[in-house]
Design a protein around this motif. Structure first.
Motif, PDB file in Angstrom:
ATOM      1  N   THR A 133       0.640  -0.846  -0.436  1.00  0.00           N
ATOM      2  CA  THR A 133      -0.207   0.306   0.093  1.00  0.00           C
ATOM      3  C   THR A 133       1.259   1.181  -0.055  1.00  0.00           C
ATOM      4  N   VAL A 134       0.390   2.592  -0.929  1.00  0.00           N
ATOM      5  CA  VAL A 134       1.164   3.663  -0.921  1.00  0.00           C
ATOM      6  C   VAL A 134       1.012   4.288   0.441  1.00  0.00           C
ATOM      7  N   ALA A 135       1.538   4.412   1.354  1.00  0.00           N
ATOM      8  CA  ALA A 135       1.687   5.531   1.885  1.00  0.00           C
ATOM      9  C   ALA A 135       1.423   6.820   2.201  1.00  0.00           C
ATOM     10  N   MET A 136       2.891   7.756   1.142  1.00  0.00           N
ATOM     11  CA  MET A 136       2.757   8.717   1.118  1.00  0.00           C
ATOM     12  C   MET A 136       3.709   8.510  -0.162  1.00  0.00           C
ATOM     13  N   SER A 137       2.795  10.032  -1.173  1.00  0.00           N
ATOM     14  CA  SER A 137       4.353  10.219  -2.573  1.00  0.00           C
ATOM     15  C   SER A 137       3.984  11.997  -2.676  1.00  0.00           C
ATOM     16  N   LEU A 138       5.134  11.959  -3.699  1.00  0.00           N
ATOM     17  CA  LEU A 138       5.068  13.679  -3.475  1.00  0.00           C
ATOM     18  C   LEU A 138       6.659  13.312  -4.751  1.00  0.00           C
ATOM     19  N   VAL A 139       6.463  14.662  -5.498  1.00  0.00           N
ATOM     20  CA  VAL A 139       7.753  15.179  -5.792  1.00  0.00           C
ATOM     21  C   VAL A 139       7.929  16.145  -5.511  1.00  0.00           C
ATOM     22  N   SER A 140       9.487  16.064  -5.716  1.00  0.00           N
ATOM     23  CA  SER A 140      10.654  16.797  -5.434  1.00  0.00           C
ATOM     24  C   SER A 140      11.342  17.594  -6.545  1.00  0.00           C
ATOM     25  N   ALA A 141      11.658  18.204  -6.149  1.00  0.00           N
ATOM     26  CA  ALA A 141      12.659  19.534  -6.914  1.00  0.00           C
ATOM     27  C   ALA A 141      14.036  19.581  -6.346  1.00  0.00           C
ATOM     28  N   GLY A 142      15.169  19.442  -7.005  1.00  0.00           N
ATOM     29  CA  GLY A 142      16.554  20.021  -6.311  1.00  0.00           C
ATOM     30  C   GLY A 142      17.201  20.559  -7.454  1.00  0.00           C
ATOM     31  N   ARG A 143      18.396  21.010  -6.928  1.00  0.00           N
ATOM     32  CA  ARG A 143      19.506  21.387  -7.456  1.00  0.00           C
ATOM     33  C   ARG A 143      20.961  20.853  -7.031  1.00  0.00           C
ATOM     34  N   VAL A 144      21.803  20.470  -8.209  1.00  0.00           N
ATOM     35  CA  VAL A 144      22.270  20.314  -8.732  1.00  0.00           C
ATOM     36  C   VAL A 144      24.254  21.162  -9.050  1.00  0.00           C
ATOM     37  N   PRO A 145      25.186  21.187  -8.919  1.00  0.00           N
ATOM     38  CA  PRO A 145      25.696  21.612  -9.709  1.00  0.00           C
ATOM     39  C   PRO A 145      25.961  21.344 -10.662  1.00  0.00           C
ATOM     40  N   ALA A 146      26.824  21.658 -12.126  1.00  0.00           N
ATOM     41  CA  ALA A 146      27.069  21.213 -13.519  1.00  0.00           C
ATOM     42  C   ALA A 146      28.198  21.403 -13.521  1.00  0.00           C
ATOM     43  N   ARG A 147      29.180  20.128 -14.598  1.00  0.00           N
ATOM     44  CA  ARG A 147      30.199  20.077 -14.989  1.00  0.00           C
ATOM     45  C   ARG A 147      30.129  21.259 -15.503  1.00  0.00           C
ATOM     46  N   THR A 148      29.180  21.867 -16.123  1.00  0.00           N
ATOM     47  CA  THR A 148      29.969  22.746 -17.210  1.00  0.00           C
ATOM     48  C   THR A 148      28.684  23.783 -17.065  1.00  0.00           C
ATOM     49  N   SER A 149      28.429  25.065 -17.970  1.00  0.00           N
ATOM     50  CA  SER A 149      27.353  26.171 -17.852  1.00  0.00           C
ATOM     51  C   SER A 149      26.295  25.346 -19.287  1.00  0.00           C
ATOM     52  N   ALA A 150      27.385  24.791 -20.172  1.00  0.00           N
ATOM     53  CA  ALA A 150      26.936  25.045 -21.062  1.00  0.00           C
ATOM     54  C   ALA A 150      26.053  24.181 -21.221  1.00  0.00           C
ATOM     55  N   PRO A 151      24.306  24.065 -22.064  1.00  0.00           N
ATOM     56  CA  PRO A 151      23.642  23.114 -22.662  1.00  0.00           C
ATOM     57  C   PRO A 151      23.710  21.857 -22.818  1.00  0.00           C
ATOM     58  N   ASP A 152      23.370  20.895 -22.668  1.00  0.00           N
ATOM     59  CA  ASP A 152      23.629  19.209 -22.908  1.00  0.00           C
ATOM     60  C   ASP A 152      22.787  18.369 -23.518  1.00  0.00           C
ATOM     61  N   ALA A 153      22.981  17.116 -23.313  1.00  0.00           N
ATOM     62  CA  ALA A 153      21.983  16.855 -24.616  1.00  0.00           C
ATOM     63  C   ALA A 153      20.656  16.299 -23.746  1.00  0.00           C
ATOM     64  N   VAL A 154      20.674  16.746 -22.295  1.00  0.00           N
ATOM     65  CA  VAL A 154      20.017  16.178 -21.422  1.00  0.00           C
ATOM     66  C   VAL A 154      19.651  18.184 -21.202  1.00  0.00           C
ATOM     67  N   GLY A 155      19.685  18.499 -21.112  1.00  0.00           N
ATOM     68  CA  GLY A 155      19.535  19.420 -20.426  1.00  0.00           C
ATOM     69  C   GLY A 155      18.614  20.770 -21.807  1.00  0.00           C
ATOM     70  N   GLU A 156      17.448  21.203 -21.642  1.00  0.00           N
ATOM     71  CA  GLU A 156      16.930  22.339 -22.564  1.00  0.00           C
ATOM     72  C   GLU A 156      17.779  23.616 -22.673  1.00  0.00           C
ATOM     73  N   GLY A 157      18.322  23.810 -21.647  1.00  0.00           N
ATOM     74  CA  GLY A 157      18.540  25.749 -21.939  1.00  0.00           C
ATOM     75  C   GLY A 157      17.467  26.823 -21.302  1.00  0.00           C
ATOM     76  N   THR A 158      16.515  25.740 -21.255  1.00  0.00           N
ATOM     77  CA  THR A 158      15.509  26.674 -20.665  1.00  0.00           C
ATOM     78  C   THR A 158      16.053  27.301 -18.535  1.00  0.00           C
TER      79      THR A 158
END
Length: 158
Positions: A133-158
């Motif tokens: 049985t699911v007791a709890m659910s949530l969606v969390s957002a966190g900020r992590v450092p990137a290796r570079t400041s340039a958008p990559d294959a994952v980043g949308e640059g948005t």
């Protein structure tokens, strides 16, 4: 443990905790400090309440989920800065003697628009009791450092 950067995270990446037993003593101790309602602090009064037994505070369950993920090193040595929680739902009570499992899945990765040296990692967190049985659910957002400041294959640059 080593640091994990934004580029190291993968969409769909999953993690699951080992079983986490919840005791009456833990329920009462947490509640006395943070949510002192009788259903969490007094077994006799809880027996006459809506759950007919002592139950953990939802905040206790959320705290357990966070503790287990940090203990397991989900972000490695990377400092994760919490940005918020969405869709928090307490779906079923957690009673003394329940054994919980915490699961996290990365559901979104995007480069920070305001600070491209960081990425935003959103995870869906689900806490289940031993019976599934699911007791709890949530969606969390966190900020992590990137290796570079340039958008990559994952980043949308948005």
């Amino acid at each position: 443990m080593s640091a994990r950067f934004f580029e190291d995270f993968q969409l769909g990446e999953r993690w699951e905790s080992p079983p986490v037993p919840v005791s009456a003593d833990e329920i009462v101790a947490f509640a006395q400090s943070f949510d002192p309602q009788p259903m969490h602090t007094d077994a006799a009064r809880a027996a006459a309440g809506p759950f007919k037994t002592l139950v953990a505070s939802g905040w206790h369950v959320a705290s357990l989920a966070m503790r287990e993920f940090v203990r397991a090193g989900g972000y490695g040595d990377t400092p994760m800065v919490g940005l918020g929680i969405d869709e928090l739902r307490w779906q079923a009570p957690v009673r003394a003697g329940d054994v919980l499992t915490v699961r996290r899945e990365i559901v979104e990765l995007r480069r920070s628009a305001s600070n491209p040296g960081h990425g935003i990692v959103r995870t869906r967190v689900t806490v289940r009791r031993q019976d599934g049985t699911v007791a709890m659910s949530l969606v969390s957002a966190g900020r992590v450092p990137a290796r570079t400041s340039a958008p990559d294959a994952v980043g949308e640059g948005t």
